[in-house]
Write a protein that holds these residues in place. Structure first.
Motif, PDB file in Angstrom:
ATOM      1  N   ALA A  65     -18.184  55.775   7.900  1.00 55.00           N
ATOM      2  CA  ALA A  65     -16.727  55.876   8.016  1.00 55.00           C
ATOM      3  C   ALA A  65     -16.311  57.287   8.431  1.00 55.00           C
ATOM      4  O   ALA A  65     -15.437  57.461   9.299  1.00 55.00           O
ATOM      5  CB  ALA A  65     -16.063  55.495   6.692  1.00 55.00           C
ATOM      6  N   VAL A  66     -16.923  58.300   7.817  1.00 56.48           N
ATOM      7  CA  VAL A  66     -16.607  59.688   8.169  1.00 56.48           C
ATOM      8  C   VAL A  66     -17.003  59.979   9.617  1.00 56.48           C
ATOM      9  O   VAL A  66     -16.241  60.599  10.378  1.00 56.48           O
ATOM     10  CB  VAL A  66     -17.311  60.661   7.198  1.00 56.48           C
ATOM     11  N   ILE A  67     -18.191  59.525  10.000  1.00 61.25           N
ATOM     12  CA  ILE A  67     -18.662  59.764  11.365  1.00 61.25           C
ATOM     13  C   ILE A  67     -17.725  59.103  12.379  1.00 61.25           C
ATOM     14  O   ILE A  67     -17.320  59.731  13.375  1.00 61.25           O
ATOM     15  CB  ILE A  67     -20.107  59.245  11.524  1.00 61.25           C
ATOM     16  N   GLN A  68     -17.361  57.854  12.137  1.00 60.44           N
ATOM     17  CA  GLN A  68     -16.464  57.165  13.066  1.00 60.44           C
ATOM     18  C   GLN A  68     -15.137  57.901  13.198  1.00 60.44           C
ATOM     19  O   GLN A  68     -14.593  58.030  14.303  1.00 60.44           O
ATOM     20  CB  GLN A  68     -16.228  55.731  12.592  1.00 60.44           C
ATOM     21  N   ALA A  69     -14.605  58.393  12.083  1.00 63.14           N
ATOM     22  CA  ALA A  69     -13.305  59.058  12.099  1.00 63.14           C
ATOM     23  C   ALA A  69     -13.346  60.402  12.813  1.00 63.14           C
ATOM     24  O   ALA A  69     -12.345  60.813  13.426  1.00 63.14           O
ATOM     25  CB  ALA A  69     -12.809  59.246  10.668  1.00 63.14           C
ATOM     26  N   LEU A  70     -14.500  61.097  12.751  1.00 62.91           N
ATOM     27  CA  LEU A  70     -14.558  62.462  13.285  1.00 62.91           C
ATOM     28  C   LEU A  70     -15.249  62.561  14.641  1.00 62.91           C
ATOM     29  O   LEU A  70     -15.281  63.641  15.230  1.00 62.91           O
ATOM     30  CB  LEU A  70     -15.262  63.379  12.276  1.00 62.91           C
ATOM     31  N   LEU A  71     -15.790  61.456  15.154  1.00 67.55           N
ATOM     32  CA  LEU A  71     -16.445  61.518  16.468  1.00 67.55           C
ATOM     33  C   LEU A  71     -15.517  62.001  17.586  1.00 67.55           C
ATOM     34  O   LEU A  71     -15.958  62.772  18.450  1.00 67.55           O
ATOM     35  CB  LEU A  71     -17.068  60.172  16.822  1.00 67.55           C
ATOM     36  N   PRO A  72     -14.240  61.599  17.625  1.00 70.28           N
ATOM     37  CA  PRO A  72     -13.386  62.147  18.695  1.00 70.28           C
ATOM     38  C   PRO A  72     -13.305  63.674  18.675  1.00 70.28           C
ATOM     39  O   PRO A  72     -13.368  64.323  19.725  1.00 70.28           O
ATOM     40  CB  PRO A  72     -12.027  61.498  18.405  1.00 70.28           C
TER      41      PRO A  72
END
Length: 278
Positions: A116-123
């Motif tokens: 969840a953290v990775i998905q949110a911060l990838l941009p």
């Protein structure tokens, strides 16, 4: 070249242990650290020069979304240099004995929360061509008895990390796995007593089947922790991995990981079974 004070680093699980020590180490090098905590008390304890506590239970979507908004809305428009996915839980019992709810909790925290953290911060990482550092365990490859849930969640996290690395490398994002051995942390100190507490609630049949195995494994791990590296030493290594220009794909952390991982890759599986079961 961007100076450290002009970059952000996110660390989950930063209230104690490896996370707190790494936050302080990176802040001392000049980075502005967003340190994930789960209470105001923990935030007050970690708060310091260049350390900004953020409320972050990685299993809570609202917290993860607020973190992403904090990064993208940074008032100084600082880029996100790295995300260190460190939060975790460890509750040990035999596969047959550990309640399914605790199995699910391991995967919720040690895998899905990080995703969840990775998905949110990838941009943000795409914009900065930043780095993801995933803290795993030697147990993802070489599993002690009673460590099935913890090791299983870490093995899944490593597989997801391998896929992610191959997906985002062309975008300029680096993904690094740190396979940690024993480290002196509150979580490690608490794991033995929690395992014995669960064992005390087993029925007579399970006690006869697993009682000695649990107690001997806990004794072994407790004795080893007295010789394990400190959280501060682990933090020095993780800080270097996070900031070095060309990191490797995988690192081992601690002398036990440096010994056990090569053995696990070289020895026949049945021989390794006998080594670890003892």
């Amino acid at each position: 070249m961007t100076r450290p004070e002009e970059e952000l680093i996110v660390i989950s699980g930063a209230s104690t242990g490896i996370g707190a020590a790494t936050a302080r180490k990176l802040a001392s090098r000049g980075y502005h650290v967003l340190a994930g905590v789960r209470s105001d008390r923990e935030g007050d304890a970690i708060r310091g020069a260049r350390i900004e506590p953020v409320m972050l239970d990685i299993t809570v979507g609202e917290h993860v979304r607020a973190l992403a908004a904090r990064v993208s809305g940074d008032p100084r428009r600082r880029p996100l240099r790295a995300v260190i996915n460190n939060a975790g839980i460890e509750i040990n019992a035999p596969v047959e004995v550990l309640p399914l709810g605790i199995w699910r909790e391991h995967f919720d925290v040690n895998l899905f929360g990080h995703i969840a953290v990775i998905q949110a911060l990838l941009p943000a990482l795409r914009r900065s061509r930043g780095r993801i550092v995933n803290i795993s365990s030697v147990g993802a490859e070489a599993v002690l008895p009673i460590y099935g849930a913890y090791a299983g969640s870490k093995a899944a996290f490593e597989s997801a990390s391998d896929a992610l690395r191959r997906e985002v490398s062309a975008q300029g994002i680096q993904v690094v796995i740190v396979q940690s051995g024993g480290v002196q942390t509150p979580m490690a100190d608490d794991s033995g007593p929690r395992a014995l507490e669960l064992a005390a609630r087993m029925n007579e049949e399970h006690t006869a089947l697993y009682g000695r195995l649990i107690s001997s494994t806990v004794r072994f791990q407790s004795a080893f922790l007295h010789r394990a590296i400190t959280a501060e030493k682990a933090a020095t290594t993780i800080a270097r991995i996070t900031t070095t220009r060309r990191p490797r794909i995988r690192y081992s952390l601690g002398s036990d990981a440096a010994l056990t991982l090569p053995l696990n890759r070289l020895l026949p599986a049945r021989l390794m079974d006998r080594v670890l079961s003892r």
